[in-house]
Design a protein around this motif. Structure first.
Motif, PDB file in Angstrom:
ATOM      1  N   GLY A 192      -6.184   0.497  10.951  1.00 29.23           N
ATOM      2  CA  GLY A 192      -5.230   0.975  11.943  1.00 29.23           C
ATOM      3  C   GLY A 192      -3.877   0.295  11.830  1.00 29.23           C
ATOM      4  N   MET A 193      -3.896  -1.000  11.508  1.00 28.25           N
ATOM      5  CA  MET A 193      -2.640  -1.721  11.312  1.00 28.25           C
ATOM      6  C   MET A 193      -1.905  -1.176  10.082  1.00 28.25           C
ATOM      7  N   LYS A 194      -2.662  -0.841   9.055  1.00 35.79           N
ATOM      8  CA  LYS A 194      -2.046  -0.318   7.835  1.00 35.79           C
ATOM      9  C   LYS A 194      -1.432   1.060   8.047  1.00 35.79           C
ATOM     10  N   ASP A 214      -6.823  -9.082   3.209  1.00 30.33           N
ATOM     11  CA  ASP A 214      -6.546  -7.708   2.783  1.00 30.33           C
ATOM     12  C   ASP A 214      -5.299  -7.166   3.480  1.00 30.33           C
ATOM     13  N   LEU A 215      -5.221  -7.323   4.797  1.00 29.86           N
ATOM     14  CA  LEU A 215      -4.083  -6.811   5.556  1.00 29.86           C
ATOM     15  C   LEU A 215      -2.777  -7.454   5.116  1.00 29.86           C
ATOM     16  N   LEU A 216      -2.768  -8.781   5.038  1.00 31.49           N
ATOM     17  CA  LEU A 216      -1.533  -9.482   4.694  1.00 31.49           C
ATOM     18  C   LEU A 216      -1.103  -9.229   3.252  1.00 31.49           C
ATOM     19  N   THR A 217      -2.060  -8.914   2.393  1.00 26.84           N
ATOM     20  CA  THR A 217      -1.745  -8.631   0.989  1.00 26.84           C
ATOM     21  C   THR A 217      -1.173  -7.232   0.817  1.00 26.84           C
ATOM     22  N   THR A 218      -1.784  -6.256   1.487  1.00 31.09           N
ATOM     23  CA  THR A 218      -1.378  -4.853   1.295  1.00 31.09           C
ATOM     24  C   THR A 218      -0.228  -4.443   2.199  1.00 31.09           C
TER      25      THR A 218
END
Length: 330
Positions: A192-194, A214-218
């Motif tokens: 959802g953040m992405k 994963d979130l901080l990388t993508t």
């Protein structure tokens, strides 16, 4: 969740085969020998699939089996702390990962619990770091700025949900009215953040949490941490277990260290679990720490120096025997 269902099928299968012949028995009194003399299987309640509880829980189950005795274990994905305690008390699982604040609520019969719960601790383990992350485009500068926003407060009945609601209240918000609460597990929260369907998120987990990596990388440059430490004094009025901590910049390759609120984690069992089983479970945790560290770096924090620090949750008497044998400081 598939893995949770699998664990429930396992438990049901044990019940169908002659009354759970290999399930852990209850405390019959007497001395603790720290020897499990019959084939015994325990279930471990962990947390979201991309969280540290799940990674460590599966590694812990593997190491229990690899220890070479008659005790075996199976780990399962769950909603985490509150649900884990409820299911350990109900007998669905034997071991639960839990945040210390949720465990304290369970002992005291407060918060998510309407009565005192019959639990005990095997040990204090790693520390959970509160991750509060917002999409840069949402324009949220602090927790109070989440008013009217779509906010993931974590899985229902999780320790993340408990601390998220407390932080929101400390910032003057009513979680039921002032935000659009999205009660999602970590995987769905990150998605959802992405895709922009969530403006802000809470997560309480060890370092590093794979889903956050994963979130901080993508989404580099599109999301950012909030500093929630100004709310710490109000949180400590609820429970003194809350402390100030820091997420090092190297953890997620952030521009700088992130100040935050931290909470210890405990491994919990029912207070009437067979003490010999509890003793073996505790010894495996420390004897095979190096193998757990290979599963997730958070296991590096597991230490005999802090193992007994589980107040207000009492240590199980089987764990006391194990920690005595291991010369853990009192």
């Amino acid at each position: 969740m598939a893995s949770t269902a699998a664990a429930l099928v396992l438990v049901g299968g044990l019940a169908a085969c002659g009354g759970r012949q290999d399930a852990a028995s209850t405390d019959a009194g007497g001395d603790v020998t720290c020897e499990v003399t019959k084939d015994t299987r325990v279930g471990i309640a962990t947390g979201n699939a991309t969280g540290v509880y799940f990674a460590l829980g599966n590694a812990y189950a593997e190491q229990i089996g690899a220890a070479g005795g008659k005790l075996k274990a199976t780990a399962a994905e769950t909603g985490a702390s509150v649900q884990n305690i409820q299911q350990v008390v109900a007998g669905t699982y034997n071991v639960a990962f839990s945040l210390a604040d949720t465990a304290a609520d369970a002992i005291n019969g407060t918060g998510s619990f309407t009565a005192k719960q019959p639990i005990a601790a095997l040990a204090r383990i790693h520390t959970n770091y509160t991750h509060v992350i917002v999409r840069s485009a949402a324009g949220v500068k602090d927790v109070a700025g989440m008013r009217g926003k779509r906010v993931s407060t974590g899985s229902p009945k999780s320790g993340t949900e408990v601390i998220a609601n407390r932080i929101l209240k400390a910032a003057g918000l009513d979680p039921a009215k002032d935000i659009s609460a999205q009660k999602l597990d970590l995987t769905k929260t990150v998605d959802g953040m992405k895709d922009g369907s969530i403006d802000a998120m809470f997560w309480s987990g060890g370092l590093p949490t794979p889903g956050i990596t994963d979130l901080l990388t993508t989404a580099t440059g599109k999301v950012q941490f909030l500093d929630i430490t100004p709310l710490l004094p109000d949180l400590q009025k609820i429970n003194p277990v809350y402390e100030a901590g820091t997420v090092p910049a190297a953890t997620y390759k952030t521009p700088a260290d992130v100040p935050t609120v931290i909470v210890p984690n405990f491994l919990l069992v029912r207070e009437d679990l067979d003490p010999d089983v509890a003793c073996v479970l505790t010894k495996v945790l420390f004897d095979r720490k190096a193998q757990l560290e290979q599963a997730n770096a958070a296991a590096k924090e597991i230490s005999l120096d802090t193992a007994r620090k589980t107040d207000p949750v009492p240590l199980h008497r089987g764990s006391v025997k194990a920690l005595d044998d291991l010369n853990a400081p009192k």
